[in-house]
Design a protein around this motif. Sequence first.
Motif, mmCIF file in Angstrom:
data_model
loop_
_atom_site.group_PDB
_atom_site.id
_atom_site.type_symbol
_atom_site.label_atom_id
_atom_site.label_comp_id
_atom_site.label_asym_id
_atom_site.label_seq_id
_atom_site.Cartn_x
_atom_site.Cartn_y
_atom_site.Cartn_z
ATOM 1 N N ALA A 85 0.838 -1.203 0.000
ATOM 2 C CA ALA A 85 0.000 0.000 0.000
ATOM 3 C C ALA A 85 0.869 1.248 0.000
ATOM 4 O O ALA A 85 0.574 2.237 -0.698
ATOM 5 C CB ALA A 85 -0.927 -0.001 1.206
ATOM 6 N N ALA A 86 1.962 1.216 0.773
ATOM 7 C CA ALA A 86 2.886 2.352 0.829
ATOM 8 C C ALA A 86 3.562 2.550 -0.528
ATOM 9 O O ALA A 86 3.773 3.689 -0.972
ATOM 10 C CB ALA A 86 3.930 2.119 1.913
ATOM 11 N N TYR A 88 2.314 1.694 -3.519
ATOM 12 C CA TYR A 88 1.323 2.256 -4.434
ATOM 13 C C TYR A 88 1.167 3.760 -4.209
ATOM 14 O O TYR A 88 1.088 4.543 -5.167
ATOM 15 C CB TYR A 88 -0.036 1.577 -4.236
ATOM 16 C CG TYR A 88 -0.083 0.120 -4.625
ATOM 17 C CD1 TYR A 88 0.643 -0.363 -5.717
ATOM 18 C CD2 TYR A 88 -0.875 -0.777 -3.902
ATOM 19 C CE1 TYR A 88 0.597 -1.702 -6.064
ATOM 20 C CE2 TYR A 88 -0.930 -2.125 -4.258
ATOM 21 C CZ TYR A 88 -0.193 -2.582 -5.335
ATOM 22 O OH TYR A 88 -0.253 -3.908 -5.684
ATOM 23 N N LYS A 89 1.108 4.153 -2.945
ATOM 24 C CA LYS A 89 0.931 5.565 -2.611
ATOM 25 C C LYS A 89 2.134 6.387 -3.051
ATOM 26 O O LYS A 89 2.004 7.478 -3.602
ATOM 27 C CB LYS A 89 0.714 5.717 -1.100
ATOM 28 C CG LYS A 89 0.408 7.139 -0.669
ATOM 29 C CD LYS A 89 0.095 7.205 0.819
ATOM 30 C CE LYS A 89 -0.229 8.648 1.242
ATOM 31 N NZ LYS A 89 -0.531 8.730 2.693
ATOM 32 N N GLU A 90 3.328 5.841 -2.821
ATOM 33 C CA GLU A 90 4.571 6.543 -3.186
ATOM 34 C C GLU A 90 4.647 6.786 -4.694
ATOM 35 O O GLU A 90 5.062 7.863 -5.147
ATOM 36 C CB GLU A 90 5.769 5.709 -2.744
ATOM 37 C CG GLU A 90 7.114 6.252 -3.206
ATOM 38 C CD GLU A 90 8.249 5.261 -3.008
ATOM 39 O OE1 GLU A 90 9.334 5.512 -3.566
ATOM 40 O OE2 GLU A 90 8.048 4.240 -2.321
ATOM 41 N N GLY A 92 2.035 6.651 -6.814
ATOM 42 C CA GLY A 92 0.793 7.178 -7.367
ATOM 43 C C GLY A 92 0.061 6.185 -8.241
ATOM 44 O O GLY A 92 -0.577 6.571 -9.235
ATOM 45 N N ASN A 94 -2.854 3.204 -8.519
ATOM 46 C CA ASN A 94 -4.038 2.604 -7.905
ATOM 47 C C ASN A 94 -4.264 1.240 -8.546
ATOM 48 O O ASN A 94 -4.571 1.162 -9.739
ATOM 49 C CB ASN A 94 -5.265 3.493 -8.119
ATOM 50 C CG ASN A 94 -6.501 2.956 -7.430
ATOM 51 O OD1 ASN A 94 -6.536 1.813 -6.983
ATOM 52 N ND2 ASN A 94 -7.531 3.778 -7.347
#
Length: 218
Positions: A85-86, A88-90, A92, A94
């Motif tokens: 999840a980290a 994916y967030k880093e 960008g 989804n």
Amino acid sequence: MEIFNYLVEFMRTLVTYAFNLTEMVGFPSYGMAIIILTVFIKAILAPLTVKQIKSMKAMQELQPRMKELQDKYKNDPARMQAEMAAMYKELGVNPLAGCLPLLVQMPFLIAIFYALQGYPYNPAFEHFLWLPSLGEADPYYILPVLSALSTWVMSKQTGMGASGAAAQQQKIMTIFMPLFIGYISLNFPSGLVIYWIVSNVFQFVQQHFIYKGLEANK
């Protein structure tokens, strides 16, 4: 569902409008009408397709890093999910972004499938090229071969860049899907198979330029 039936009838109306267009220019042809309508539908849905392809490509490029995290935290599933999840967030990304565009497109694709499968062609114009009737299967088996070939080319192009388990799955699909599509095309109405082939060609060209743009932006 009643709403879906309306959508099917709408697609049949579009086929009729496209045929009327070919009549206006002096070359009445249901075959050309189907090609025109296919390109029109793919062009309308192009923004969704672009989003889907970009998301899929991003997920393919993340496969090596995902494999590293899976190996590193194989005994700690909660930590593995948190690290993914980290990541994916880093970056960008989804992981679900590629599903929504496909879900939006599916009703339209299924509707045109049923619209062409039961379309009431005017017998005077239902022939096209070597085909005696767009409402019947190709008696010379040319369209089934082209549908299988175009599906194989699409599968090869879509699988470029995949690695690990994703690459293995794509390899299986590259073999299975063309054979399956070619087989069912043996009994499908020729007009429907033409739609599938033209749709594949359109998306092949579309993906080529999308991939080229992504490579240029790296």
